[in-house]
Design a protein around this motif. Structure first.
Motif, PDB file in Angstrom:
ATOM      1  N   ALA A 172       0.835  -1.213   0.000  1.00 26.19           N
ATOM      2  CA  ALA A 172       0.000   0.000   0.000  1.00 26.19           C
ATOM      3  C   ALA A 172       0.865   1.257   0.000  1.00 26.19           C
ATOM      4  O   ALA A 172       0.657   2.179  -0.788  1.00 26.19           O
ATOM      5  N   ARG A 173       1.858   1.295   0.880  1.00 21.76           N
ATOM      6  CA  ARG A 173       2.620   2.536   1.028  1.00 21.76           C
ATOM      7  C   ARG A 173       3.525   2.783  -0.172  1.00 21.76           C
ATOM      8  O   ARG A 173       3.631   3.904  -0.661  1.00 21.76           O
ATOM      9  N   LEU A 174       4.199   1.742  -0.659  1.00 25.25           N
ATOM     10  CA  LEU A 174       5.071   1.952  -1.813  1.00 25.25           C
ATOM     11  C   LEU A 174       4.252   2.359  -3.039  1.00 25.25           C
ATOM     12  O   LEU A 174       4.656   3.228  -3.818  1.00 25.25           O
ATOM     13  N   LEU A 175       3.099   1.755  -3.190  1.00 30.45           N
ATOM     14  CA  LEU A 175       2.266   2.086  -4.342  1.00 30.45           C
ATOM     15  C   LEU A 175       1.804   3.547  -4.300  1.00 30.45           C
ATOM     16  O   LEU A 175       1.685   4.186  -5.346  1.00 30.45           O
ATOM     17  N   CYS A 176       1.570   4.068  -3.096  1.00 27.25           N
ATOM     18  CA  CYS A 176       1.201   5.491  -2.996  1.00 27.25           C
ATOM     19  C   CYS A 176       2.269   6.359  -3.663  1.00 27.25           C
ATOM     20  O   CYS A 176       1.959   7.368  -4.304  1.00 27.25           O
ATOM     21  N   ASP A 231       1.232  12.472   3.640  1.00 29.50           N
ATOM     22  CA  ASP A 231       1.584  13.866   3.950  1.00 29.50           C
ATOM     23  C   ASP A 231       2.809  14.316   3.144  1.00 29.50           C
ATOM     24  O   ASP A 231       2.723  15.288   2.401  1.00 29.50           O
ATOM     25  N   PRO A 232       3.938  13.619   3.255  1.00 28.60           N
ATOM     26  CA  PRO A 232       5.069  14.087   2.439  1.00 28.60           C
ATOM     27  C   PRO A 232       4.807  13.987   0.934  1.00 28.60           C
ATOM     28  O   PRO A 232       5.238  14.860   0.177  1.00 28.60           O
ATOM     29  N   LEU A 233       4.071  12.977   0.503  1.00 25.44           N
ATOM     30  CA  LEU A 233       3.830  12.841  -0.939  1.00 25.44           C
ATOM     31  C   LEU A 233       2.971  13.980  -1.480  1.00 25.44           C
ATOM     32  O   LEU A 233       3.033  14.302  -2.666  1.00 25.44           O
ATOM     33  N   GLY A 234       2.175  14.603  -0.604  1.00 25.37           N
ATOM     34  CA  GLY A 234       1.345  15.731  -1.033  1.00 25.37           C
ATOM     35  C   GLY A 234       2.190  16.884  -1.590  1.00 25.37           C
ATOM     36  O   GLY A 234       1.732  17.641  -2.451  1.00 25.37           O
ATOM     37  N   ALA A 235       3.441  16.991  -1.132  1.00 23.53           N
ATOM     38  CA  ALA A 235       4.306  18.075  -1.609  1.00 23.53           C
ATOM     39  C   ALA A 235       4.753  17.873  -3.061  1.00 23.53           C
ATOM     40  O   ALA A 235       5.330  18.779  -3.672  1.00 23.53           O
ATOM     41  N   THR A 236       4.469  16.707  -3.648  1.00 21.71           N
ATOM     42  CA  THR A 236       4.763  16.527  -5.080  1.00 21.71           C
ATOM     43  C   THR A 236       3.746  17.267  -5.937  1.00 21.71           C
ATOM     44  O   THR A 236       3.970  17.519  -7.116  1.00 21.71           O
ATOM     45  N   GLY A 237       2.576  17.568  -5.321  1.00 22.28           N
ATOM     46  CA  GLY A 237       1.457  18.127  -6.094  1.00 22.28           C
ATOM     47  C   GLY A 237       0.310  17.132  -6.211  1.00 22.28           C
ATOM     48  O   GLY A 237      -0.778  17.483  -6.656  1.00 22.28           O
ATOM     49  N   ALA A 238       0.536  15.885  -5.799  1.00 23.55           N
ATOM     50  CA  ALA A 238      -0.542  14.883  -5.809  1.00 23.55           C
ATOM     51  C   ALA A 238      -1.544  15.229  -4.702  1.00 23.55           C
ATOM     52  O   ALA A 238      -1.174  15.816  -3.684  1.00 23.55           O
ATOM     53  N   VAL A 239      -2.803  14.863  -4.924  1.00 27.37           N
ATOM     54  CA  VAL A 239      -3.816  15.141  -3.901  1.00 27.37           C
ATOM     55  C   VAL A 239      -4.361  13.822  -3.364  1.00 27.37           C
ATOM     56  O   VAL A 239      -4.986  13.048  -4.098  1.00 27.37           O
ATOM     57  N   PHE A 240      -4.086  13.557  -2.088  1.00 28.74           N
ATOM     58  CA  PHE A 240      -4.574  12.345  -1.427  1.00 28.74           C
ATOM     59  C   PHE A 240      -5.739  12.714  -0.528  1.00 28.74           C
ATOM     60  O   PHE A 240      -5.686  13.733   0.177  1.00 28.74           O
ATOM     61  N   ALA A 258       8.595   4.865  -0.677  1.00 31.92           N
ATOM     62  CA  ALA A 258       7.473   5.546  -1.331  1.00 31.92           C
ATOM     63  C   ALA A 258       7.952   6.870  -1.930  1.00 31.92           C
ATOM     64  O   ALA A 258       7.608   7.222  -3.064  1.00 31.92           O
ATOM     65  N   LEU A 259       8.784   7.600  -1.184  1.00 29.51           N
ATOM     66  CA  LEU A 259       9.258   8.896  -1.676  1.00 29.51           C
ATOM     67  C   LEU A 259      10.213   8.712  -2.852  1.00 29.51           C
ATOM     68  O   LEU A 259      10.201   9.503  -3.803  1.00 29.51           O
ATOM     69  N   LEU A 263      10.988   9.085  -8.867  1.00 26.55           N
ATOM     70  CA  LEU A 263      11.375   8.564 -10.177  1.00 26.55           C
ATOM     71  C   LEU A 263      10.781   9.395 -11.308  1.00 26.55           C
ATOM     72  O   LEU A 263      11.389   9.551 -12.353  1.00 26.55           O
ATOM     73  N   ASN A 264       9.572   9.920 -11.094  1.00 26.74           N
ATOM     74  CA  ASN A 264       8.964  10.726 -12.169  1.00 26.74           C
ATOM     75  C   ASN A 264       8.866  12.202 -11.795  1.00 26.74           C
ATOM     76  O   ASN A 264       7.988  12.910 -12.269  1.00 26.74           O
ATOM     77  N   ALA A 265       9.772  12.658 -10.923  1.00 26.42           N
ATOM     78  CA  ALA A 265       9.815  14.093 -10.612  1.00 26.42           C
ATOM     79  C   ALA A 265      10.950  14.713 -11.426  1.00 26.42           C
ATOM     80  O   ALA A 265      11.936  14.049 -11.732  1.00 26.42           O
ATOM     81  N   ARG A 266      10.780  16.013 -11.754  1.00 24.87           N
ATOM     82  CA  ARG A 266      11.855  16.681 -12.503  1.00 24.87           C
ATOM     83  C   ARG A 266      12.849  17.245 -11.522  1.00 24.87           C
ATOM     84  O   ARG A 266      12.538  18.229 -10.858  1.00 24.87           O
ATOM     85  N   GLY A 267      14.005  16.634 -11.412  1.00 22.76           N
ATOM     86  CA  GLY A 267      15.010  17.123 -10.464  1.00 22.76           C
ATOM     87  C   GLY A 267      15.373  16.055  -9.457  1.00 22.76           C
ATOM     88  O   GLY A 267      15.001  14.884  -9.609  1.00 22.76           O
ATOM     89  N   VAL A 268      16.057  16.486  -8.424  1.00 23.72           N
ATOM     90  CA  VAL A 268      16.644  15.535  -7.473  1.00 23.72           C
ATOM     91  C   VAL A 268      15.774  15.419  -6.224  1.00 23.72           C
ATOM     92  O   VAL A 268      15.466  16.407  -5.578  1.00 23.72           O
ATOM     93  N   THR A 269      15.386  14.203  -5.892  1.00 28.79           N
ATOM     94  CA  THR A 269      14.672  13.919  -4.642  1.00 28.79           C
ATOM     95  C   THR A 269      15.719  13.646  -3.578  1.00 28.79           C
ATOM     96  O   THR A 269      16.672  12.884  -3.818  1.00 28.79           O
TER      97      THR A 269
END
Ligand code: S3P
Length: 445
Positions: free
Chosen positions: A104-108, A136-145, A180-181, A186-192
């Motif tokens: 569940a978490r990795l898929l998020c 919560d942290p994934l929300g900062a990508t722009g995704a809406v959970f 998960a992060l 992997l599909n963000a533009r730039g360095v995570t």
């Protein structure tokens, strides 16, 4: 979806020692990741030794529902390929991750950085577990959970193809959150960039590199700093999955506590971020010999020869927890059989596993006549053997079920578990394998 009828089992002291050579199923963490990375990569990945437990089968089904090709070609042998980073599609139904927090978490993370709408749920155990630590942290990508109250499943996600790279310090030592992060990155533009204050299992980092991504890891205080460059070309790459050290833990402790036993477990993964239990058992005086140390699929592997041992109590430091986080219930069984009082420190994370494992482990011990208590986040166990005789509530938790059955191999009277069904989430074939070694485990009367 829970299987239909409960499946109680009883274990008792066997008439003869445990003996034999076995292999345990593939590593659960590596199996989930192999399917996820292969399902994102271009070109074929062949996986051997995949764990075919319920949890991993949920990941296979989810990746298929997102458009990856995932096929079983033989026992433990799978073939998978994907559309490349960013190419997955919205599933046309709810993703049901069953009992699996890792799935569940990795898929998020994958969903966050795809132009995808998805809804995710799980069984009653998974629906109680916290998801805010990833959403919560994934929300900062722009995704809406959007999740149920308390950040629990079911949740929905509207992912984004224009994901922002994250820079995040993990507040809890969690390889699931870290992974998960990284998957979102992997599909963000730039360095995570992820800072982990304590090192946790690094299978994602290893596998990302194996599939062609650029990942830098440097030491940082007591932990690590991990940097992933986004939008790499992930290419299919074959994966050999080693035996799961977290599954090997059960026959290992069984062999240690049934007098006269000698058991060999072949092909066990020995990644140093997973082997805290082996170190701890050796501190207790356990005879565990590693032979045939080798590498398989980029991970260290060896055969373990375990001989029944006179165990003594141990004091396990809190900073060892990430390297043995799933092994505390079975370590508690070893401590109950050891001479002296053991203290297992810093177990707060056990409260949010498949069950509240701290409370459930304590209840398992207490019901079987072991003197134990929880002090803050420490579990204190008075050793010297156990009476047994109880029916243990396993709370949909595979590791509690297996731990209680191992306990019953050394108690004065048999131990029963209310339900053995969930063992299949991580260790299909556990009952016949243990019986093959001579363990006396049978359907409860
Ligand atoms: C896992 C990480 C651990 C562990 C789980 C598998 C993984 O969870 O308990 O069984 O594969 O990353 P946390 O990351 O929540 O500690």
């Amino acid at each position: 979806m829970e299987p239909v009828a409960a499946f109680p089992q009883t274990s008792r002291r066997p008439a003869t020692p445990l003996a034999g050579a076995i292999t345990v199923p593939g590593d659960k963490s590596i199996s989930h990741r192999a399917l996820m990375f292969a399902g994102l990569a271009v070109g074929e990945t062949r996986i051997s030794g995949l764990l075919e437990g319920e949890d991993v089968l949920r990941t296979a089904a989810a990746m298929r529902a997102l458009g990856a090709t995932v096929e079983r070609t033989g026992p433990g042998a799978w073939r998978a390929s994907g559309p490349g980073i960013g190419g997955l599609q919205s599933p046309d139904d709810v993703l049901d991750m069953g009992n699996s927090g890792t799935a569940a978490r990795l898929l998020c993370g994958i969903l966050a950085s795809h132009d995808i709408f998805a809804v995710m749920t799980g069984d009653a155990s998974l629906r109680r577990r916290p998801m805010r630590r990833v959403i919560d942290p994934l929300g900062a990508t722009g995704a809406v959970f959007t999740a149920r109250e308390g950040g629990r499943l079911p949740l929905s996600v509207r992912g984004t193809a224009e994901a922002m790279p994250l820079s995040y310090r993990l507040p809890v030592a969690s390889a699931q959150v870290k992974s998960a992060l990284l998957l979102a990155g992997l599909n963000a533009r730039g360095v995570t960039e992820i800072e982990e204050p304590e090192p946790t299992r690094d299978h994602s980092e290893n596998m990302l590199r194996h599939f062609g991504a650029e990942v830098d890891v440097v030491s940082h205080g007591t932990g690590k700093l991990i940097r992933l460059r986004g939008q790499p070309e992930l290419r299919g790459a074959d994966v050999v999955v080693p035996g799961d050290p977290s599954s090997a833990a059960f026959p290992i402790v069984a062999a240690l506590i049934v007098p006269g036993s000698r058991v060999t477990i072949e092909g066990v993964g020995l990644n140093p971020l997973r082997t805290g239990l082996f170190l701890t058992l050796r501190e207790m005086g356990a005879a565990i010999e590693i032979v045939n140390a080798r590498e398989a699929g980029g991970e260290p592997v060896g055969d373990l020869i375990v001989t029944a041992s006179d165990l003594r109590a141990v004091d396990v430091p809190a900073d060892r927890a990430p390297s043995m986080i799933d092994e505390y219930p079975i370590l508690a069984v070893a401590c109950a059989m050891a001479r002296g009082t053991s203290r297992l420190r810093g177990l707060a994370e056990l409260r949010v596993k498949e069950s509240d494992r701290l409370a459930a482990t304590l209840a398992m011990l207490a019901a079987n006549g072991v003197k134990a208590h929880v002090e803050d986040d420490d579990l204190v166990i008075a050793g010297g053997g156990a009476r047994g005789g109880a029916t243990v509530a396993t709370h949909m938790d595979h590791r509690l079920a297996m731990s209680a059955l191992v306990l019953g191999l050394a108690t004065e009277t048999p131990v029963t578990i209310d339900d053995a069904r969930f063992i299949d989430t991580s260790f299909p074939g556990f009952l016949p394998l243990m019986r093959g070694l001579g363990a006396a485990i049978e359907a409860a009367a």
